[in-house]
Scaffold this active site. Structure first.
Site, PDB file in Angstrom:
ATOM      1  CG  ASP A 144      49.335  26.132  29.647  1.00 37.56           C
ATOM      2  OD1 ASP A 144      50.388  26.388  30.259  1.00 37.56           O
ATOM      3  OD2 ASP A 144      48.198  26.342  30.121  1.00 37.56           O
ATOM      4  CE1 TYR A 198      43.538  25.546  33.850  1.00 35.05           C
ATOM      5  CE2 TYR A 198      44.800  24.836  31.944  1.00 35.05           C
ATOM      6  CZ  TYR A 198      44.495  25.796  32.890  1.00 35.05           C
ATOM      7  OH  TYR A 198      45.146  27.008  32.851  1.00 35.05           O
ATOM      8  CE  LYS A 252      49.173  26.866  33.632  1.00 29.79           C
ATOM      9  NZ  LYS A 252      48.132  26.238  32.808  1.00 29.79           N
ATOM     10  CG  HIS A 269      47.190  27.291  38.378  1.00 28.35           C
ATOM     11  ND1 HIS A 269      46.545  26.209  37.837  1.00 28.35           N
ATOM     12  CD2 HIS A 269      46.802  28.347  37.621  1.00 28.35           C
ATOM     13  CE1 HIS A 269      45.807  26.609  36.813  1.00 28.35           C
ATOM     14  NE2 HIS A 269      45.942  27.902  36.668  1.00 28.35           N
TER      15      HIS A 269
HETATM   16  N1  LIG Z   1      47.781  30.320  34.570  1.00 27.09           N
HETATM   17  C1  LIG Z   1      46.537  30.723  34.636  1.00 27.09           C
HETATM   18  O1  LIG Z   1      46.020  31.102  35.686  1.00 27.09           O
HETATM   19  C2  LIG Z   1      45.723  30.726  33.374  1.00 27.09           C
HETATM   20  C3  LIG Z   1      44.518  31.466  33.323  1.00 27.09           C
HETATM   21  C4  LIG Z   1      43.819  31.472  32.120  1.00 27.09           C
HETATM   22  C5  LIG Z   1      44.292  30.774  31.034  1.00 27.09           C
HETATM   23  N2  LIG Z   1      45.457  30.043  31.112  1.00 27.09           N
HETATM   24  C6  LIG Z   1      45.983  29.269  29.968  1.00 27.09           C
HETATM   25  O2  LIG Z   1      45.982  30.110  28.819  1.00 27.09           O
HETATM   26  C7  LIG Z   1      45.173  29.526  27.800  1.00 27.09           C
HETATM   27  C8  LIG Z   1      44.540  30.608  26.937  1.00 27.09           C
HETATM   28  O3  LIG Z   1      43.729  31.498  27.684  1.00 27.09           O
HETATM   29  P1  LIG Z   1      42.129  31.436  27.693  1.00 27.09           P
HETATM   30  O4  LIG Z   1      41.664  30.043  27.458  1.00 27.09           O
HETATM   31  O5  LIG Z   1      41.704  32.129  28.932  1.00 27.09           O
HETATM   32  O6  LIG Z   1      41.663  32.381  26.521  1.00 27.09           O
HETATM   33  P2  LIG Z   1      42.045  32.732  25.008  1.00 27.09           P
HETATM   34  O7  LIG Z   1      43.059  31.823  24.462  1.00 27.09           O
HETATM   35  O8  LIG Z   1      42.277  34.195  25.013  1.00 27.09           O
HETATM   36  O9  LIG Z   1      40.654  32.493  24.293  1.00 27.09           O
HETATM   37  C9  LIG Z   1      40.097  31.230  24.118  1.00 27.09           C
HETATM   38  C10 LIG Z   1      38.734  31.397  23.449  1.00 27.09           C
HETATM   39  O10 LIG Z   1      38.890  31.968  22.155  1.00 27.09           O
HETATM   40  C11 LIG Z   1      38.244  31.175  21.178  1.00 27.09           C
HETATM   41  N3  LIG Z   1      39.125  31.198  19.999  1.00 27.09           N
HETATM   42  C12 LIG Z   1      40.314  30.568  19.839  1.00 27.09           C
HETATM   43  N4  LIG Z   1      40.851  30.859  18.647  1.00 27.09           N
HETATM   44  C13 LIG Z   1      39.990  31.680  18.022  1.00 27.09           C
HETATM   45  C14 LIG Z   1      39.997  32.313  16.745  1.00 27.09           C
HETATM   46  N5  LIG Z   1      41.005  32.134  15.902  1.00 27.09           N
HETATM   47  N6  LIG Z   1      38.938  33.098  16.428  1.00 27.09           N
HETATM   48  C15 LIG Z   1      37.924  33.283  17.292  1.00 27.09           C
HETATM   49  N7  LIG Z   1      37.859  32.710  18.518  1.00 27.09           N
HETATM   50  C16 LIG Z   1      38.889  31.911  18.874  1.00 27.09           C
HETATM   51  C17 LIG Z   1      38.123  29.789  21.793  1.00 27.09           C
HETATM   52  O11 LIG Z   1      36.964  29.130  21.317  1.00 27.09           O
HETATM   53  P3  LIG Z   1      36.896  27.562  20.871  1.00 27.09           P
HETATM   54  O12 LIG Z   1      37.707  26.760  21.841  1.00 27.09           O
HETATM   55  O13 LIG Z   1      35.448  27.275  20.974  1.00 27.09           O
HETATM   56  O14 LIG Z   1      37.430  27.491  19.477  1.00 27.09           O
HETATM   57  C18 LIG Z   1      37.961  30.118  23.275  1.00 27.09           C
HETATM   58  O15 LIG Z   1      36.616  30.398  23.592  1.00 27.09           O
HETATM   59  C19 LIG Z   1      44.194  28.669  28.609  1.00 27.09           C
HETATM   60  O16 LIG Z   1      43.497  27.761  27.829  1.00 27.09           O
HETATM   61  C20 LIG Z   1      45.125  28.057  29.625  1.00 27.09           C
HETATM   62  O17 LIG Z   1      45.867  27.006  29.045  1.00 27.09           O
HETATM   63  C21 LIG Z   1      46.180  30.034  32.269  1.00 27.09           C
END
Ligand SMILES: NC(=O)c1ccc[n+]([C@@H]2O[C@H](COP(=O)([O-])OP(=O)(O)OC[C@H]3O[C@@H](n4cnc5c(N)ncnc54)[C@H](OP(=O)(O)O)[C@@H]3O)[C@@H](O)[C@H]2O)c1
Length: 316
Positions: free
Chosen positions: A47, A52, A81, A114
């Site tokens: 994704d 980004y 997106k 998005h």
């Molecule tokens: N459509 C939208 O508006 C939108 C908004 C937000 C997000 N997204 C998408 O959704 C994805 C995921 O959401 P997110 O990035 O907000 O947050 P998330 O996946 O909830 O959390 C990511 C964070 O968790 C850490 N992490 C990952 N695996 C872990 C584990 N096993 N143990 C401990 N910490 C861990 C990562 O650190 P490290 O990377 O340092 O390992 C990073 O800081 C995004 O990357 C993006 O692709 C879309």
């Protein structure tokens, strides 16, 4: 898509692996390695997004894995997106073509609006330091969607969908479209179950993708004005459930979505976490544990986007 884990068939008829790698805030130099590690670990869904600013490196990593013979193009499901400053229908294709060029791909598997929030063409609402209203635009997301549909006709996007749409917005879109949105990507985790929205999507054959499914522990300030939110991965009930299965809180949170039939895209640039986050195919949560997780709902939105609360399409 052998080895991709559970998949769903979208309303477009295309198959989508439920578990994918998120890449928001993954720096260009980190995401290149992250995508390669993910593909080696078994991920077949990546994704990303125009905004980004890492699509070149995502695409480069995919290209190398194809060249190595590890995967074929059709084995990997790539989502990107449409940025909110390209919401006018005449600008949709431009954003898509930039993403395709950066990714080095002829098509994406899924192209999402998005957000229903729309901003002036060429503006960067996140970098904009002044009053956010100065960059708002008056575009109906139904019109944006009319710019999305031809991308499917042209084969540039195999499926199209939306992100950050609430139930009312989705309802209106579904009633006014030629091609139905295949996916709605929204914030979703046990503190924000959004069961109503999930049920509406199921009824309308729209697959839900959960973002920030681990509770977005590294959330930038621009996305939230709160500082005292509880840390999802430290929730004692989630940690305790994990202990029963020999799994981490992160793995429980990922499995929770898969067991609800929801797609989930945990982000990591840390190889051991990328691998561990995929190591969820050998267990499933009991009914009781699913009920415990459902009971944690407190309507807590980590990405509350408060800065844009005066936008006519807020809240998402
Ligand atoms: N459509 C939208 O508006 C939108 C908004 C937000 C997000 N997204 C998408 O959704 C994805 C995921 O959401 P997110 O990035 O907000 O947050 P998330 O996946 O909830 O959390 C990511 C964070 O968790 C850490 N992490 C990952 N695996 C872990 C584990 N096993 N143990 C401990 N910490 C861990 C990562 O650190 P490290 O990377 O340092 O390992 C990073 O800081 C995004 O990357 C993006 O692709 C879309």
């Amino acid at each position: 898509m052998a080895g991709a884990g559970p998949t769903a068939v979208l309303s477009s008829g295309k198959k989508m692996p439920l578990l994918g790698l998120g890449t928001w805030q993954s720096k260009a130099e980190e995401v290149y390695n992250a995508v390669k590690v993910a593909i080696d670990a078994g991920y077949r869904h990546i994704d990303t997004a125009w905004v980004y600013k890492n699509e070149k490196e995502v695409g480069q990593a995919i290209k190398e894995k194809i060249a190595e013979g590890k995967i074929k193009r059709e084995d990997v499901f790539v989502t990107t997106k449409l940025f909110t400053a390209f919401s006018r229908p005449e600008h949709v294709r431009e954003c898509m073509m930039q993403s395709l060029a950066d990714l080095g791909l002829d098509y994406v598997d899924l192209y999402l609006i998005h957000s229903p929030l729309c901003f002036k063409y060429g503006s960067n609402p996140f970098a904009h330091a002044g009053n956010p209203e100065e960059v708002y635009d008056e575009v109906d997301y139904v019109d944006t969607w009319k710019g999305m549909e031809p991308l499917v006709d042209e084969g540039l996007a195999k499926s199209i969908g939306v992100s950050n749409f609430n139930k009312q917005q989705l309802e209106r879109l579904v009633q006014n479209c030629r091609i139905k949105p295949a996916v709605n990507q929204v914030e979703l985790h046990p503190y924000l179950a959004q069961q109503d929205l999930v049920d509406f999507c199921k009824k309308n054959n729209i697959l839900v993708t959960a973002y920030s499914g681990l509770g977005a522990p590294a959330l930038p300030k621009m996305m939230s004005n709160k500082t005292d939110d509880p840390v999802l991965m430290e929730d004692p009930s989630i940690v305790a459930i994990g202990k029963k299965y020999g799994k981490s809180a992160a793995q429980v949170l990922i499995r929770y979505q898969l067991d609800r039939g929801v797609s989930v895209i945990p982000k990591s640039v840390t190889p051991s976490r990328i691998q561990a986050n995929f190591d969820v195919m050998n267990f499933s949560l009991s009914k009781e544990d699913l009920a415990t997780l459902a009971g944690l709902d407190r309507n807590l939105r980590y990405l509350n986007g408060e800065r844009f609360s005066t936008h006519k399409y807020y809240p998402y």
